[in-house]
Design a protein around this motif. Structure first.
Motif, PDB file in Angstrom:
ATOM      1  N   SER A 291       0.252   3.295  -3.919  1.00  0.00           N
ATOM      2  CA  SER A 291       0.020   4.392  -2.975  1.00  0.00           C
ATOM      3  C   SER A 291      -0.686   5.565  -3.655  1.00  0.00           C
ATOM      4  O   SER A 291      -1.513   6.254  -3.037  1.00  0.00           O
ATOM      5  CB  SER A 291       1.346   4.850  -2.367  1.00  0.00           C
ATOM      6  OG  SER A 291       2.259   5.251  -3.373  1.00  0.00           O
TER       7      SER A 291
ATOM      8  N   LYS B 262      -6.561   3.646   2.587  1.00  0.00           N
ATOM      9  CA  LYS B 262      -6.183   5.062   2.700  1.00  0.00           C
ATOM     10  C   LYS B 262      -6.156   5.508   4.152  1.00  0.00           C
ATOM     11  O   LYS B 262      -5.347   6.358   4.546  1.00  0.00           O
ATOM     12  CB  LYS B 262      -7.162   5.916   1.888  1.00  0.00           C
ATOM     13  CG  LYS B 262      -6.813   7.392   1.837  1.00  0.00           C
ATOM     14  CD  LYS B 262      -7.758   8.153   0.924  1.00  0.00           C
ATOM     15  CE  LYS B 262      -7.380   9.613   0.845  1.00  0.00           C
ATOM     16  NZ  LYS B 262      -8.270  10.357  -0.084  1.00  0.00           N
ATOM     17  N   HIS B 263      -7.038   4.938   4.958  1.00  0.00           N
ATOM     18  CA  HIS B 263      -7.112   5.294   6.387  1.00  0.00           C
ATOM     19  C   HIS B 263      -6.408   4.260   7.266  1.00  0.00           C
ATOM     20  O   HIS B 263      -6.665   4.187   8.470  1.00  0.00           O
ATOM     21  CB  HIS B 263      -8.574   5.461   6.789  1.00  0.00           C
ATOM     22  CG  HIS B 263      -9.265   6.603   6.087  1.00  0.00           C
ATOM     23  ND1 HIS B 263      -9.078   7.923   6.441  1.00  0.00           N
ATOM     24  CD2 HIS B 263     -10.102   6.614   5.014  1.00  0.00           C
ATOM     25  CE1 HIS B 263      -9.794   8.698   5.646  1.00  0.00           C
ATOM     26  NE2 HIS B 263     -10.422   7.932   4.770  1.00  0.00           N
ATOM     27  N   ASN B 264      -5.547   3.452   6.635  1.00  0.00           N
ATOM     28  CA  ASN B 264      -4.753   2.438   7.352  1.00  0.00           C
ATOM     29  C   ASN B 264      -5.618   1.418   8.089  1.00  0.00           C
ATOM     30  O   ASN B 264      -5.177   0.831   9.082  1.00  0.00           O
ATOM     31  CB  ASN B 264      -3.787   3.114   8.342  1.00  0.00           C
ATOM     32  CG  ASN B 264      -2.822   4.056   7.653  1.00  0.00           C
ATOM     33  OD1 ASN B 264      -2.269   3.714   6.608  1.00  0.00           O
ATOM     34  ND2 ASN B 264      -2.632   5.233   8.216  1.00  0.00           N
TER      35      ASN B 264
ATOM     36  N   SER C 150       0.816  -1.220   0.000  1.00  0.00           N
ATOM     37  CA  SER C 150       0.000   0.000   0.000  1.00  0.00           C
ATOM     38  C   SER C 150       0.844   1.262   0.000  1.00  0.00           C
ATOM     39  O   SER C 150       0.406   2.309  -0.498  1.00  0.00           O
ATOM     40  CB  SER C 150      -0.924   0.012   1.228  1.00  0.00           C
ATOM     41  OG  SER C 150      -1.753  -1.127   1.254  1.00  0.00           O
TER      42      SER C 150
ATOM     43  N   LEU D 154      -9.958   0.280  -1.059  1.00  0.00           N
ATOM     44  CA  LEU D 154      -8.916   1.296  -1.163  1.00  0.00           C
ATOM     45  C   LEU D 154      -9.124   2.423  -0.158  1.00  0.00           C
ATOM     46  O   LEU D 154      -8.159   2.969   0.380  1.00  0.00           O
ATOM     47  CB  LEU D 154      -8.859   1.853  -2.593  1.00  0.00           C
ATOM     48  CG  LEU D 154      -8.151   0.911  -3.561  1.00  0.00           C
ATOM     49  CD1 LEU D 154      -9.140   0.081  -4.345  1.00  0.00           C
ATOM     50  CD2 LEU D 154      -7.237   1.677  -4.505  1.00  0.00           C
ATOM     51  N   ILE D 155     -10.389   2.764   0.088  1.00  0.00           N
ATOM     52  CA  ILE D 155     -10.684   3.784   1.090  1.00  0.00           C
ATOM     53  C   ILE D 155     -10.243   3.303   2.474  1.00  0.00           C
ATOM     54  O   ILE D 155      -9.676   4.063   3.264  1.00  0.00           O
ATOM     55  CB  ILE D 155     -12.185   4.136   1.069  1.00  0.00           C
ATOM     56  CG1 ILE D 155     -12.520   4.867  -0.243  1.00  0.00           C
ATOM     57  CG2 ILE D 155     -12.563   5.007   2.266  1.00  0.00           C
ATOM     58  CD1 ILE D 155     -14.003   5.074  -0.477  1.00  0.00           C
TER      59      ILE D 155
ATOM     60  N   ILE E 251      -4.376   4.622  -4.094  1.00  0.00           N
ATOM     61  CA  ILE E 251      -5.052   4.674  -2.790  1.00  0.00           C
ATOM     62  C   ILE E 251      -5.315   6.120  -2.389  1.00  0.00           C
ATOM     63  O   ILE E 251      -6.404   6.459  -1.902  1.00  0.00           O
ATOM     64  CB  ILE E 251      -4.201   3.947  -1.730  1.00  0.00           C
ATOM     65  CG1 ILE E 251      -4.222   2.429  -1.983  1.00  0.00           C
ATOM     66  CG2 ILE E 251      -4.696   4.254  -0.320  1.00  0.00           C
ATOM     67  CD1 ILE E 251      -3.222   1.644  -1.178  1.00  0.00           C
ATOM     68  N   ALA E 252      -4.355   7.003  -2.629  1.00  0.00           N
ATOM     69  CA  ALA E 252      -4.523   8.421  -2.294  1.00  0.00           C
ATOM     70  C   ALA E 252      -5.668   9.056  -3.072  1.00  0.00           C
ATOM     71  O   ALA E 252      -6.344   9.965  -2.577  1.00  0.00           O
ATOM     72  CB  ALA E 252      -3.222   9.168  -2.563  1.00  0.00           C
ATOM     73  N   GLU E 253      -5.901   8.549  -4.302  1.00  0.00           N
ATOM     74  CA  GLU E 253      -6.965   9.104  -5.158  1.00  0.00           C
ATOM     75  C   GLU E 253      -8.223   8.242  -5.134  1.00  0.00           C
ATOM     76  O   GLU E 253      -9.068   8.357  -6.035  1.00  0.00           O
ATOM     77  CB  GLU E 253      -6.453   9.205  -6.600  1.00  0.00           C
ATOM     78  CG  GLU E 253      -5.255  10.121  -6.778  1.00  0.00           C
ATOM     79  CD  GLU E 253      -5.606  11.574  -6.540  1.00  0.00           C
ATOM     80  OE1 GLU E 253      -6.753  11.967  -6.872  1.00  0.00           O
ATOM     81  OE2 GLU E 253      -4.768  12.317  -6.003  1.00  0.00           O
ATOM     82  N   ALA E 254      -8.377   7.407  -4.124  1.00  0.00           N
ATOM     83  CA  ALA E 254      -9.467   6.420  -4.089  1.00  0.00           C
ATOM     84  C   ALA E 254     -10.831   7.027  -4.366  1.00  0.00           C
ATOM     85  O   ALA E 254     -11.640   6.465  -5.108  1.00  0.00           O
ATOM     86  CB  ALA E 254      -9.474   5.698  -2.741  1.00  0.00           C
TER      87      ALA E 254
END
Length: 342
Positions: A297, A320-322, A291, A316-317, A300-303
């Motif tokens: 990465s 994004k928030h681990n 990730s 992916l969201i 994931i940042a643009e999910a």
């Protein structure tokens, strides 16, 4: 007979005989008669070899080639080298199509002078059929520079080379990259789409995709990360060659979508696969590593902005928030659905 209107290319590798018969009969029974069928046997065993030979004897429009095993891309490339049709259509050997598929698509392609015609499909499980509705509207059109209509860069269309009719000229100087083993059809589409100026979408499920849980794309393999990274790297190289700014923007967006899908495939069929014998902590750590590595990465940042279905975005969201436990739960639900339907 005059030049075939359509060449259908079918790679075969140890396909069950009843699946192969259903596939080929669905092509020979097409209402469009002036076609050729190229079967490429990619080093199958004796039973499949004999089934292919029997199929060839049943219809003089069928040509078969037998080769050493080299993978589906090499088989399709052999078919492309031998193809004589005006348009090209790919099929997998355990799938089938409705009998009016090719005639409908060919007539539209000729009338509209389309470089590509696409259609939707049914996902065929052992215990269920799922009609996959991609876009709403029949006869949607894509033309270069047009912002509305048929969104050919959507991964539900761009992610496959089946379920389409391609103008033969698109393949001049282009073949599948045989070193790629995951997402090779998507990578080829990134190159083919550079020359597509006009495309049409048919809102009918002509194609029947047989869902096989242990297929090559879904079976566990410890090299999956390497394989997907290789394909993603090849696509990035493809995009660098594009000069048209608008086309480049579309392809970059499609690349993020495909990266997201590749990430989900790694989650399902590698990290959280039932065949992965690593413990929970090791799996979570590996997922964290994946990730945090580009281009995953970046996707994931643009999910939230990705043009993939919400059911796919959710994983992916979570990443994004681990919330990697959430990713695992989503994967487990998918596996449960596979068991129910399969």
């Amino acid at each position: 007979m005059s030049r075939p209107k359509v060449t259908v290319i079918v790679p075969v590798f140890n396909t069950r005989e009843r699946y192969l018969k259903k596939c080929i009969s669905s092509i020979t029974e097409q209402t469009l008669k002036n076609i050729e069928i190229i079967i490429v046997d990619d080093g199958s065993g004796k039973e499949t070899f004999e089934a292919v030979e029997a199929t060839v004897a049943s219809d003089d429009r069928i040509r078969a080639f037998h080769k050493e095993n080299g993978g589906v891309s090499s088989a399709r490339n052999m078919g492309l080298d031998a193809a004589e049709g005006e348009y090209i259509c790919f099929m997998d050997s355990d799938d089938w199509m409705d009998t009016d598929c090719l005639e409908t698509a060919y007539r539209i392609a000729v009338r509209k002078k389309a470089d590509m015609v696409g259609w939707r499909f049914c996902r065929e499980y052992e215990k269920k059929r799922e009609d996959i509705r991609i876009f709403h509207g029949d006869g949607l059109v894509y033309s270069i520079g047009r912002t509305q209509g048929f969104p050919i860069f959507d991964m539900r269309i761009m992610g496959y080379t089946t379920m389409k009719l391609y103008k033969r000229e698109l393949f001049e100087g282009r073949r599948y990259r045989e070193e790629l083993t995951n997402g090779e059809d998507t990578e080829l589409n990134f190159r083919l789409y550079m020359d597509i100026r006009y495309a049409v979408y048919i809102d009918r499920a002509f194609y029947h995709y047989r869902f096989v849980p242990d297929s090559a794309v879904r079976g566990y393999n410890e090299d999956f990360v390497i394989r997907y990274n290789q394909t993603l790297s090849a696509i990035k190289d493809d995009i660098r060659e594009v000069m048209n700014p608008e086309m480049k923007r579309e392809l970059k967006s499609a690349f993020l979508d495909f990266t997201a899908i590749s990430y989900l495939m790694l989650c399902m069929h590698y990290v959280f696969s039932p065949k992965n014998k690593h413990g929970y902590k090791d799996r979570i750590q590996e997922l964290k590593t994946i990730s945090g590595t580009a281009p995953y990465s970046e996707a994931i940042a643009e999910a939230g902005k990705l043009t993939i279905p919400l059911t796919r975005k959710m994983a992916l969201i979570c990443a994004k928030h681990n919330f990697y436990f959430g990713v695992m739960c989503i994967v487990k639900v998918k596996f449960l659905l596979y068991r129910l339907y399969g």
